[in-house]
Enzyme design. Structure first.
Site, PDB file in Angstrom:
ATOM      1  N   LYS A  47       0.860  -1.187   0.000  1.00 32.14           N
ATOM      2  CA  LYS A  47       0.000   0.000   0.000  1.00 32.14           C
ATOM      3  C   LYS A  47       0.897   1.238   0.000  1.00 32.14           C
ATOM      4  O   LYS A  47       1.886   1.288   0.745  1.00 32.14           O
ATOM      5  CB  LYS A  47      -0.904  -0.017   1.237  1.00 32.14           C
ATOM      6  CG  LYS A  47      -1.924   1.115   1.291  1.00 32.14           C
ATOM      7  CD  LYS A  47      -2.842   0.991   2.516  1.00 32.14           C
ATOM      8  CE  LYS A  47      -3.925   2.068   2.532  1.00 32.14           C
ATOM      9  NZ  LYS A  47      -4.834   1.958   3.681  1.00 32.14           N
ATOM     10  N   SER A  66      -9.940   2.281   2.534  1.00 35.07           N
ATOM     11  CA  SER A  66      -9.031   3.006   1.674  1.00 35.07           C
ATOM     12  C   SER A  66      -8.039   2.119   0.935  1.00 35.07           C
ATOM     13  O   SER A  66      -7.444   2.540  -0.050  1.00 35.07           O
ATOM     14  CB  SER A  66      -8.231   3.997   2.526  1.00 35.07           C
ATOM     15  OG  SER A  66      -7.390   3.310   3.448  1.00 35.07           O
ATOM     16  N   SER A  89     -10.422  -0.054   6.726  1.00 29.99           N
ATOM     17  CA  SER A  89      -9.786  -0.011   5.411  1.00 29.99           C
ATOM     18  C   SER A  89      -9.127  -1.286   4.934  1.00 29.99           C
ATOM     19  O   SER A  89      -8.664  -1.338   3.798  1.00 29.99           O
ATOM     20  CB  SER A  89      -8.734   1.084   5.384  1.00 29.99           C
ATOM     21  OG  SER A  89      -9.335   2.293   5.076  1.00 29.99           O
TER      22      SER A  89
HETATM   23  N1  GLN Z   1     -13.442   4.556   5.590  1.00 28.79           N
HETATM   24  C1  GLN Z   1     -12.911   5.039   6.818  1.00 28.79           C
HETATM   25  C2  GLN Z   1     -12.507   6.482   6.687  1.00 28.79           C
HETATM   26  O1  GLN Z   1     -12.789   7.044   5.696  1.00 28.79           O
HETATM   27  C3  GLN Z   1     -11.790   4.182   7.264  1.00 28.79           C
HETATM   28  C4  GLN Z   1     -10.530   4.475   6.556  1.00 28.79           C
HETATM   29  C5  GLN Z   1      -9.402   3.655   7.043  1.00 28.79           C
HETATM   30  O2  GLN Z   1      -9.588   2.658   7.745  1.00 28.79           O
HETATM   31  N2  GLN Z   1      -8.213   4.093   6.694  1.00 28.79           N
HETATM   32  O3  GLN Z   1     -11.913   7.052   7.544  1.00 28.79           O
END
Ligand code: GLN
Length: 495
Positions: A78, A159, A183
């Site tokens: 990532k 994400s 995410s």
């Molecule tokens: N979707 C969540 C957010 O927008 C979680 C994102 C994440 O876990 N990095 O913050």
């Protein structure tokens, strides 16, 4: 001849040991596959030269009998993990061209174990999002399609959308991710693969671009539970460079899979039956319950009464921490710099053009929640509620060993859907955020498909440091679900 991109890591490790193929051959097969899957936009930076060099070094190492846990396995990283000498963008314009001169602790561990890096995969900007649509480098496309012929491009989740899409599309055998509020688990569910977020503190955060430091945790994506266990094993471990990393031994996660789940107590939290949940999600949850019962587990009803406060709490704490963490992007130390007439204007111009809308929205929410007049009303209140949410889990674990819930309230949605209203997008995290706030390990395992042929995931949440039971229950679900479906375009290539 074996399809070199469709194996699990464990199969590949066996093949390498038997000299059926070399790491250079598997790596080359993935590099070729990456070219034919460019339309997915899964990678921000491909690193084929590095990959082939690492693969050749790994083959040489193996020939000398020196074999690490991930020896010769091509993986995707990532683009939130700093990689020495390789651009690290966090999906943001503000970090375009930033080339770290250090390596994150997690990737250091993986490379020491023989992993081969195919490249850096796409993500929502600074990991803020649930659909991978906030990346400056364009959205990722989910390799899955609905089977009703509408041909809409679907979101891979976020994400870590690039990580999940790459593993699902067979352009990486496994991938790293990070999970702040879901995410890893939600994109794993959307792309029909497994994803595990360990206990907060299990993996070092050193060298991972920070979003929300009290929530961020690295974890693993793979195509089955055993591979997830193996990758996590390599990633995890105490690191004195991260003060929140836990000085605990890392259990042998793969060996732990051998145990059965007889007598294990599985908690079903009643508050996760949210209004308007699609029937298909209810049904897959019930199937999961039945599978675990058949495998000898005991099902118990539990209550997590503060669940409904988890999302609002998360969307105070995460933006508050992000507003502080992202203050460092000032055009001086990293990446983009837009010159102004003086230093203040340079800061303003750099940040105005370097950050996207979602990041700006969160910085504004966060600075507001932390401002002197509102700190007690919002930030301190959220911290107190966070404790109550955490206490709920600890109460529940007096009655059960792990919890079983759906991973997400829907299957993958089409790109563009949910974009009109940020709150709608935030609702995607309703099942994943509570465990993040409590720092608990959680995993998503593919459990079936919906009526449009899209994968659905089940989530297992464990006690702190009990990844072993999470993985074991995930393994039991995997055996019963017997999920063999693949994205349609892969089936075509494999045919
Ligand atoms: N979707 C969540 C957010 O927008 C979680 C994102 C994440 O876990 N990095 O913050």
């Amino acid at each position: 001849m074996t399809n070199l991109t469709n194996m699990t890591m464990v199969e590949a490790l066996k093949g390498l040991e038997n000299k059926d193929f070399t790491s250079v051959e598997i790596t080359q097969a993935h590099i070729d596959a990456m070219q034919s899957a460019r339309h997915l936009n899964a990678y921000i930076t491909e690193t084929p030269e590095i990959a082939l060099k690492q693969a050749a070094a790994s083959d040489a190492k193996r020939a000398k009998g020196d074999v690490g846990l991930l020896e010769g396995i091509p993986v995707a990283i990532k683009d939130l993990f700093c990689t020495k000498g390789v651009q690290t963008t966090a999906g943001s314009h503000i970090l375009e061209g930033f080339t770290p001169h250090y390596e994150s602790s997690v990737t250091t561990n993986m490379f020491a174990d023989g992993a081969v890096m195919l490249g850096k995969v796409n993500l929502d900007e600074f990991a803020m999002g649930s659909a991978n649509t906030t990346s400056y480098y364009g959205n990722v496309i989910n390799p899955w399609k609905r089977n009703n012929g509408d041909d809409a491009d679907l979101a891979p989740g976020g994400s870590s959308g690039g990580s999940a899409a790459a593993v699902s599309a067979r352009i990486a055998m496994a991938a790293t991710g990070t999970d702040t509020g879901g995410s890893i688990r939600q994109p794993a569910a959307f792309c029909g693969i497994t994803g595990i977020k360990p206990t907060y503190g299990r993996c070092s955060r050193w060298g991972i671009v920070a979003f929300s430091s009290s929530l961020d945790q690295a974890g693993a994506f793979a195509r089955n539970v055993e591979d997830s266990a193996l990758l996590l094993q390599s990633m995890a471990g105490f690191d004195p460079k991260d003060s929140t990393s836990a000085d605990l031994p890392v259990p042998d996660f793969v060996a732990g899979l051998k145990g059965d789940i007889k007598g294990l107590k599985i908690g079903i939290p009643k508050e996760y039956r949210v209004d308007g949940m699609p029937k298909e999600i209810e049904d897959i949850w019930q199937k999961g319950i039945d599978w675990l019962k058949d495998a000898g587990a005991e099902i118990v009803d539990v209550s997590l009464p503060h669940t409904k406060y988890a999302l609002p709490t998360y969307y105070i704490i995460a933006p508050a921490e992000c507003s502080s963490n992202l203050a460092r992007y000032d055009g001086v130390k990293f990446g983009l710099r837009v010159e102004g007439k003086d230093l203040t204007e340079s800061y303003e111009l750099t940040r105005a053009s370097g950050f996207g809308d979602e990041v700006k929205r969160r910085i504004m929410i966060g600075t507001y929640a932390l401002s002197s007049g509102y700190y007690d009303a919002y930030y301190i209140k959220a911290q107190k509620v966070r404790r109550l949410i955490s206490n709920d889990f600890m109460e529940a674990y007096k009655k059960c060993d792990v919890l079983l819930t759906p991973t997400a309230p829907s299957a993958a949605f089409a790109l563009g859907e949910n974009e009109d209203d940020p709150i709608k997008m935030y609702l995607n995290d309703v099942f994943t955020v509570p465990a993040s706030l409590a720092g608990l390990p959680g995993m998503s395992v593919p459990a079936g498909v919906d009526s449009l042929g899209l994968p659905l995931g089940l989530q297992i949440i464990g006690r702190p440091w009990d990844e072993e039971n999470v993985l074991r229950v995930g393994h039991a679900i995997e055996k019963s679900a017997n999920f063999k479906q693949m994205p349609q375009f892969i089936e075509k290539i494999a045919a």
